[in-house]
Design an enzyme around this catalytic site. Structure first.
Site, PDB file in Angstrom:
ATOM      1  N   ASP A 125      49.950  84.544  70.437  1.00 25.76           N
ATOM      2  CA  ASP A 125      49.017  85.120  71.416  1.00 25.76           C
ATOM      3  C   ASP A 125      47.587  84.638  71.174  1.00 25.76           C
ATOM      4  O   ASP A 125      46.739  84.739  72.057  1.00 25.76           O
ATOM      5  CB  ASP A 125      49.011  86.648  71.256  1.00 25.76           C
ATOM      6  CG  ASP A 125      49.673  87.373  72.413  1.00 25.76           C
ATOM      7  OD1 ASP A 125      49.710  86.812  73.518  1.00 25.76           O
ATOM      8  OD2 ASP A 125      50.138  88.502  72.180  1.00 25.76           O
ATOM      9  N   LYS A 161      58.705  86.714  80.338  1.00 25.07           N
ATOM     10  CA  LYS A 161      58.572  85.869  79.136  1.00 25.07           C
ATOM     11  C   LYS A 161      59.931  85.696  78.451  1.00 25.07           C
ATOM     12  O   LYS A 161      60.261  84.598  77.982  1.00 25.07           O
ATOM     13  CB  LYS A 161      57.554  86.496  78.169  1.00 25.07           C
ATOM     14  CG  LYS A 161      56.115  86.479  78.700  1.00 25.07           C
ATOM     15  CD  LYS A 161      55.187  87.360  77.856  1.00 25.07           C
ATOM     16  CE  LYS A 161      53.801  87.481  78.468  1.00 25.07           C
ATOM     17  NZ  LYS A 161      52.924  88.427  77.739  1.00 25.07           N
ATOM     18  N   GLN A 219      52.946  93.186  73.151  1.00 24.52           N
ATOM     19  CA  GLN A 219      52.379  93.250  74.494  1.00 24.52           C
ATOM     20  C   GLN A 219      51.291  94.324  74.595  1.00 24.52           C
ATOM     21  O   GLN A 219      51.485  95.462  74.160  1.00 24.52           O
ATOM     22  CB  GLN A 219      53.498  93.531  75.520  1.00 24.52           C
ATOM     23  CG  GLN A 219      53.051  93.495  76.968  1.00 24.52           C
ATOM     24  CD  GLN A 219      52.638  92.107  77.467  1.00 24.52           C
ATOM     25  OE1 GLN A 219      53.095  91.090  76.961  1.00 24.52           O
ATOM     26  NE2 GLN A 219      51.764  92.067  78.461  1.00 24.52           N
TER      27      GLN A 219
HETATM   28  N1  GUN Z   1      48.496  91.797  78.122  1.00 26.95           N
HETATM   29  C1  GUN Z   1      47.891  91.082  79.093  1.00 26.95           C
HETATM   30  N2  GUN Z   1      47.848  89.771  78.766  1.00 26.95           N
HETATM   31  C2  GUN Z   1      48.435  89.663  77.550  1.00 26.95           C
HETATM   32  C3  GUN Z   1      48.692  88.562  76.691  1.00 26.95           C
HETATM   33  O1  GUN Z   1      48.354  87.402  76.961  1.00 26.95           O
HETATM   34  N3  GUN Z   1      49.331  88.867  75.517  1.00 26.95           N
HETATM   35  C4  GUN Z   1      49.698  90.129  75.205  1.00 26.95           C
HETATM   36  N4  GUN Z   1      50.303  90.317  74.033  1.00 26.95           N
HETATM   37  N5  GUN Z   1      49.458  91.170  75.975  1.00 26.95           N
HETATM   38  C5  GUN Z   1      48.836  90.932  77.146  1.00 26.95           C
END
Ligand code: GUN
Length: 294
Positions: free
Chosen positions: A119, A52, A96
């Protein structure tokens, strides 16, 4: 003619659109900013946040990453979020998941300002998604699945959709997106989960299957109606003696068996994954655009 949905290519199309919006903001003196927060050293989270970060840089979004030790308290993490909420250079915040067990994930997601919740996990944005209010942020993975369906020309209105898995990150929001009375939605959605009586019977009725329950190779050929569209969200690590590190990643779909009979199918990897990142970048630009309009 291939029946593969090329998530990487479609993600690149979206990146090109997002880049234009980032440049338009820059021409108005605004630099879109995204803050990543990672707690502990979960190997998968390190990889995901790294990808990312790289994409943010490539598209011209200024990203910052804070890595906190596994022993960080919930109060310390909340203090960081309060700081990021107040930072005018930060338009999006991504904490995350998964977080260490001593931290309550729901409390953390609810602490992020809804205006910076790229998110789509804050209760306000979850509520807006349910209500069909597009001023909020949709979670990136189900939004990515939706965008892939749209851009692959799949007819969603009136379709029988089976979503496998009822998680807050994919299954539940996926259901909310596809059942709306709206363009590119209007589907009849069945949410199938671990207590569903006859999962295979539901799947065999489906025009579109979204597999997001996190069980390697769960969807077999005899669960798929010939011609159905199969979207594989799963990321599962399984042992593989022939692999360098003794394991490999596979989806929730038995791809080799299902691909020959599917109308369209996402490869895994190379299907949904790149779209999750594309939606994150798009949500971040949306947050920055809203911020600049004030
Ligand atoms: N862990 C797995 N998928 C995601 C996501 O889309 N966002 C976040 N913040 N953590 C994750």
């Amino acid at each position: 003619m291939t029946n593969l949905i090329d998530g990487r290519a479609i993600a690149e199309q979206i990146h090109a659109e997002t880049t234009q919006r980032i440049l338009a903001l820059k021409s108005r003196g605004m630099q879109a900013g995204l803050a990543f927060v990672r707690v502990g050293e979960d190997p998968a989270s390190r990889v995901y946040v790294g990808m990312k970060e790289k994409t943010s840089e490539r598209l011209g979004i200024k990203s910052t990453t804070t890595v906190l030790p596994e022993a960080t308290t919930q109060a310390e993490l909340l203090a960081l979020i309060t700081k990021l909420n107040a930072d005018p250079g930060v338009h999006g915040i991504l904490v995350q998941a998964p977080l260490p067990a001593h931290i309550d994930q729901a409390t953390i997601f609810a602490a992020v300002s809804p205006a910076k919740d790229v998110d789509g996990f804050h209760p306000v944005n979850v509520g807006k998604l349910m209500l069909g209010d597009t001023t909020g942020f949709a979670p990136c993975t189900p939004a990515g699945v939706h965008e892939l369906l749209i851009r692959s020309g799949v007819k969603i209105a009136g379709a029988e959709v089976v979503v496998l898995g009822r998680g807050n990150i994919v299954g539940k929001p996926m259901t909310a997106i596809l059942c709306q009375k709206a363009k590119h939605a209007d589907a009849t959605v069945t949410l199938v989960h671990s207590r569903t009586r006859d999962v295979a019977a539901h799947c065999r009725r489906a025009d579109i299957i979204v597999a997001a329950m996190g069980v390697a190779h769960f969807v077999k050929a005899d669960m798929v109606r010939p011609g159905a569209v199969v979207m594989d969200v799963g990321v599962n690590r399984i042992p593989d003696a022939t692999a360098k590190n003794g394991s490999r990643l596979v989806g929730d779909v038995d791809f080799a068996a299902v691909q020959p009979l599917a109308g369209l199918i996402t490869p895994n990897p190379g299907g949904i994954g790149p779209m999750t990142i594309a939606m994150l970048m798009r949500n971040t630009v949306k947050a920055a655009e809203v911020a600049v309009s004030y």
